[in-house]
Design an enzyme around this catalytic site. Structure first.
Site, short mmCIF file in Angstrom:
data_model
loop_
_atom_site.label_atom_id
_atom_site.label_comp_id
_atom_site.label_asym_id
_atom_site.label_seq_id
_atom_site.Cartn_x
_atom_site.Cartn_y
_atom_site.Cartn_z
N LYS A 52 0.90 -1.16 0.13
CA LYS A 52 0.02 -0.09 0.07
C LYS A 52 0.90 1.21 -0.20
O LYS A 52 0.60 2.27 -0.79
CB LYS A 52 -1.03 -0.06 1.25
CG LYS A 52 -2.04 -1.02 1.13
CD LYS A 52 -2.79 -1.14 2.39
CE LYS A 52 -3.94 -2.60 2.16
NZ LYS A 52 -4.43 -2.91 3.30
N GLN A 96 -4.48 -1.30 9.74
CA GLN A 96 -4.32 -2.69 9.11
C GLN A 96 -5.27 -3.84 10.03
O GLN A 96 -4.87 -3.75 11.26
CB GLN A 96 -2.83 -2.90 8.99
CG GLN A 96 -2.73 -4.45 8.05
CD GLN A 96 -3.33 -4.30 6.58
OE1 GLN A 96 -3.26 -3.46 6.00
NE2 GLN A 96 -3.96 -5.47 6.31
N ASP A 119 -10.85 3.24 4.52
CA ASP A 119 -11.12 1.85 4.50
C ASP A 119 -12.65 1.64 4.71
O ASP A 119 -12.95 0.71 4.34
CB ASP A 119 -10.41 1.20 5.75
CG ASP A 119 -9.83 -0.25 5.39
OD1 ASP A 119 -9.73 -0.54 4.22
OD2 ASP A 119 -9.02 -0.74 6.28
#
Ligand code: NAD
Length: 281
Positions: A52, A96, A119
């Protein structure tokens, strides 16, 4: 069988994003910025976070990875997230997953400011998505739709089966498919006789986290199969939730693992971060 490779989609969209980023940098006087929080040293999470960050840098963003040990107290992470929420140079924040046990998903989902929640896990953003007015598109489900659109696969009017109902993939994917006028079958661990339900579908999306779960007898001939699963065996080989040997000759198209849904997920993360930065400008 057609392979729904992410490569051509990502190459084109990344080049477009690079150009748009150059122009946005001129307007904002800075690059879009993505902050990623990584807790613990799960090897797969390290790989995903590295990818990422790399992809963000390649399109002209700045990015940072903030690391905490596995045993970090919940309050320490929350304090850092609040600093990032208040920092006007930070456009997107991603924590994450998976989280260590002391961090509770239902609490963590509320921490990131919804306007920086690239997200798309904050309940406000999920509510906006479900009511048809999304602020951000959830990364993996959004990437799957971009992949289908690129390959000209029709969603409207098709019977679709989503295997899995997680907050990060199964549920938001179901919502996006409904908003594209598909008819939905959703399976989970407690579904009796999942294979016969799956076999009704024109399009099958598998996010069960169960290696090789989908066998040939789960699929209707000529269907389209999107494999979200990622499993790494001891030799480092990566496979998905579909048993590729047993389905040979049955579906019309299949997304490869690796090289299918994974790169698309990163692409949508970048596009969400760009959208967040554009709204600032
Ligand atoms: P999860 O474990 O949170 O959820 C799995 C879901 O599948 C659950 O709802 C469960 O009820 C369902 N399920 C499990 N076994 C089943 C079965 N036998 N029949 C029917 N339903 C079943 O998983 P997740 O976070 O959604 O991830 C799923 C997989 O996708 C994992 O392999 C993960 O690594 C992968 N993943 C990939 C990406 C990507 O970018 N490619 C992104 C997220 C997750």
């Amino acid at each position: 069988m057609i392979s729904l490779s992410a490569k051509p989609v990502v190459e084109k969209r990344r080049a477009d994003l690079q150009g748009k980023t150059t122009r946005l940098r001129a307007t904002l006087g800075r690059a879009p910025h993505l902050s990623v929080i990584l807790i613990g040293d799960d090897p797969a999470s390290q790989v995903y976070v590295g990818r990422k960050a790399n992809a963000a840098t390649k399109v002209g963003f700045t990015s940072e990875t903030i690391r905490f040990p596995e045993t970090v107290p919940s309050e320490t992470v929350l304090k850092r997230v609040r600093e990032l929420n208040a920092d006007p140079r930070v456009d997107g924040i991603l924590i994450q997953r998976p989280l260590p046990s002391q961090l509770k998903e239902k609490d963590v989902a509320l921490w990131v400011d919804p306007s920086k929640d690239v997200d798309c896990l904050h309940p406000e953003n999920i509510g906006l998505l479900v009511t048809g007015n999304p602020r951000f598109i959830p990364c993996t489900p959004g990437g799957i739709l971009l992949l289908l659109d690129h390959y000209g696969i029709q969603i409207e009017g098709r019977t679709v089966c989503v295997v899995g109902r997680s907050a990060i993939v199964g549920k938001p994917l179901a919502s996006l498919l409904l908003s594209r006028n598909a008819s939905l079958i959703q399976l989970h661990r407690r579904t009796p006789d999942p294979a016969s339900l799956c076999k009704l579908a024109d399009l099958v999306f598998v996010a069960a986290g169960s290696r090789g779960l989908i066998k040939g007898d789960w699929l209707k001939p000529g269907s389209v199969v999107v494999d979200v699963g990622i499993h790494r065996d001891t030799s480092g080989r990566i496979t998905g939730d579909v048993d590729t040997d047993s389905i040979l000759g049955i579906p019309h198209a299949l997304s490869p693992v690796p090289g299918g849904v994974g790169p698309m997920t990163i692409q949508v993360l970048l596009e969400n971060t760009f959208a967040a930065a554009s709204r600032e400008g």
